[in-house]
Design an enzyme around this catalytic site. Structure first.
Site, PDB file in Angstrom:
ATOM      1  N   ASP A  97     -33.868   7.099 -21.843  1.00  0.00           N
ATOM      2  CA  ASP A  97     -34.301   8.412 -22.683  1.00  0.00           C
ATOM      3  C   ASP A  97     -33.626   8.386 -24.037  1.00  0.00           C
ATOM      4  O   ASP A  97     -32.753   8.033 -24.215  1.00  0.00           O
ATOM      5  CB  ASP A  97     -33.967   9.447 -21.728  1.00  0.00           C
ATOM      6  CG  ASP A  97     -34.903  10.627 -21.992  1.00  0.00           C
ATOM      7  OD1 ASP A  97     -36.060  10.406 -22.809  1.00  0.00           O
ATOM      8  OD2 ASP A  97     -34.645  11.841 -21.685  1.00  0.00           O
TER       9      ASP A  97
HETATM   10  C1  FPP Z   1     -39.517  -4.292 -21.092  1.00  0.00           C
HETATM   11  C2  FPP Z   1     -40.391  -3.073 -21.381  1.00  0.00           C
HETATM   12  C3  FPP Z   1     -41.571  -2.550 -20.960  1.00  0.00           C
HETATM   13  C4  FPP Z   1     -39.516  -2.212 -22.365  1.00  0.00           C
HETATM   14  C5  FPP Z   1     -39.965  -0.786 -22.604  1.00  0.00           C
HETATM   15  C6  FPP Z   1     -39.175  -0.279 -23.766  1.00  0.00           C
HETATM   16  C7  FPP Z   1     -38.835   1.102 -23.675  1.00  0.00           C
HETATM   17  C8  FPP Z   1     -37.759   1.520 -24.369  1.00  0.00           C
HETATM   18  C9  FPP Z   1     -39.602   2.248 -23.193  1.00  0.00           C
HETATM   19  C10 FPP Z   1     -39.158   3.629 -23.066  1.00  0.00           C
HETATM   20  C11 FPP Z   1     -40.238   4.404 -22.508  1.00  0.00           C
HETATM   21  C12 FPP Z   1     -40.072   5.800 -22.369  1.00  0.00           C
HETATM   22  C13 FPP Z   1     -41.370   6.633 -22.069  1.00  0.00           C
HETATM   23  C14 FPP Z   1     -38.860   6.343 -22.740  1.00  0.00           C
HETATM   24  C15 FPP Z   1     -38.544   7.647 -22.991  1.00  0.00           C
HETATM   25  O1  FPP Z   1     -38.037   7.976 -24.029  1.00  0.00           O
HETATM   26  P1  FPP Z   1     -38.838   8.931 -25.098  1.00  0.00           P
HETATM   27  O2  FPP Z   1     -39.640   8.398 -25.790  1.00  0.00           O
HETATM   28  O3  FPP Z   1     -39.156  10.338 -24.229  1.00  0.00           O
HETATM   29  O4  FPP Z   1     -37.580   9.788 -25.994  1.00  0.00           O
HETATM   30  P2  FPP Z   1     -37.263  11.258 -26.333  1.00  0.00           P
HETATM   31  O5  FPP Z   1     -36.657  11.680 -25.044  1.00  0.00           O
HETATM   32  O6  FPP Z   1     -36.540  11.134 -27.477  1.00  0.00           O
HETATM   33  O7  FPP Z   1     -38.450  11.872 -26.672  1.00  0.00           O
END
Ligand code: FPP
Length: 274
Positions: free
Chosen positions: A40
């Site tokens: 996250d």
């Molecule tokens: C191998 C592979 C497929 C890798 C994927 C890469 C990756 C880091 C995916 C994370 C996806 C995700 C929805 C994370 C949540 O962070 P957020 O976007 O909700 O962050 P925030 O809390 O700052 O809004």
């Protein structure tokens, strides 16, 4: 964003030497066999660095690759990452598309890494929700690495634990039904005999490939499981870190493992009681 020379960079020089020394000390204590992560804080990282959200996800994927390499060096056999929840489909279509593109890129890179380091790659989730090209690439990668058991990487994609449980219950019912056993339990005087047992459900979970996690890390300072491995995490060490996922590094991992080691006897005892 994925340059193959990052692998050379991470394995070489004094960084690698220091890391190995640090890990050798850490191995004096118990080493978790399975670490799961909720990655996250990618968009918050992007905001902080004044870059676009998409570049934030790229940095997040790179942090995951670093974690995989650190875990291999430390002797952790299973790593599971929550890459995309079914609920994430509610995000802006452009953002969903970016994560899907990143998944495709990661599949390509993992194909290369898995051969180099004999890594088994598994995708857990309702893969039918993925586009046809990603489904094909993911299935091909799973099949081609199925024989490796050196290190197992599970990417949870189009995943929620409730969906996983529904899927497993459905499969268990089908299996019992096909065997002519039926699915409804029956009363035997004082006790009730269940026809579908916990082991039947667990056999059909997407995560059946790995043991229960020993440590579940969530970055971004949140304390929720967000429907990730809810079934599997009843006895694991939960660790919530304030750092945003792309900034997760080797010292965070060392900190979490030390914390786990301090509580190890408690968790080991709990597991034995169950
Ligand atoms: C191998 C592979 C497929 C890798 C994927 C890469 C990756 C880091 C995916 C994370 C996806 C995700 C929805 C994370 C949540 O962070 P957020 O976007 O909700 O962050 P925030 O809390 O700052 O809004």
């Amino acid at each position: 964003m994925f340059r193959e020379d990052f692998i050379i960079h991470i394995f070489s020089g004094w960084r690698s030497f220091l890391r190995k020394c640090l890990f050798r000390v850490l191995r004096v204590g118990p080493i978790p066999s399975h670490i799961a992560v909720i990655m996250d804080g990618n968009r918050r990282y992007a905001k902080k660095k004044k870059i676009d959200d998409m570049t934030g996800y790229d940095a997040g994927a790179l942090a995951l690759l670093h974690l995989i390499i650190y875990c291999m060096e430390l002797g952790v056999k299973y790593v599971t990452a929550y890459a995309f929840s079914i609920d994430n489909f509610r995000r802006h279509p452009e953002e969903v598309q970016k994560i899907m593109d990143l998944t495709m890129e990661s599949v390509m890179l993992l194909t290369w890494i898995s051969k180099l380091r004999t890594v088994r790659v598994h995708f857990a989730g309702n893969l039918q929700l993925l586009s046809a090209d990603i489904q094909v690439a993911a299935k091909r990668l799973m099949e081609s690495t199925a024989g490796y058991n050196n290190f197992v990487l599970t990417i949870c994609i189009c995943y929620t634990c409730s969906e996983e449980i529904l899927h497993a219950v459905e499969e268990s019912c089908k299996e019992k039904w096909d065997d002519g056993i039926g699915i409804i339990g029956y009363d035997r005087g004082n006790d009730y005999e269940r026809l579908i047992k916990v082991v039947d459900i667990e056999k059909h979970m997407y995560m059946a490939i790995a043991p229960e996690p020993d440590i579940l890390i969530r970055t971004g300072g949140e304390y929720r499981l967000s429907n990730f491995l809810v079934w599997q995490s009843s006895c694991c060490h939960l660790s919530s870190l304030g750092t945003v996922w792309p900034e997760f590094g080797v010292f965070h991992l060392v900190w979490v493992v030390l914390d786990f080691q301090q509580n190890y006897h408690y968790f080991a005892k709990k597991k034995m009681q169950l």
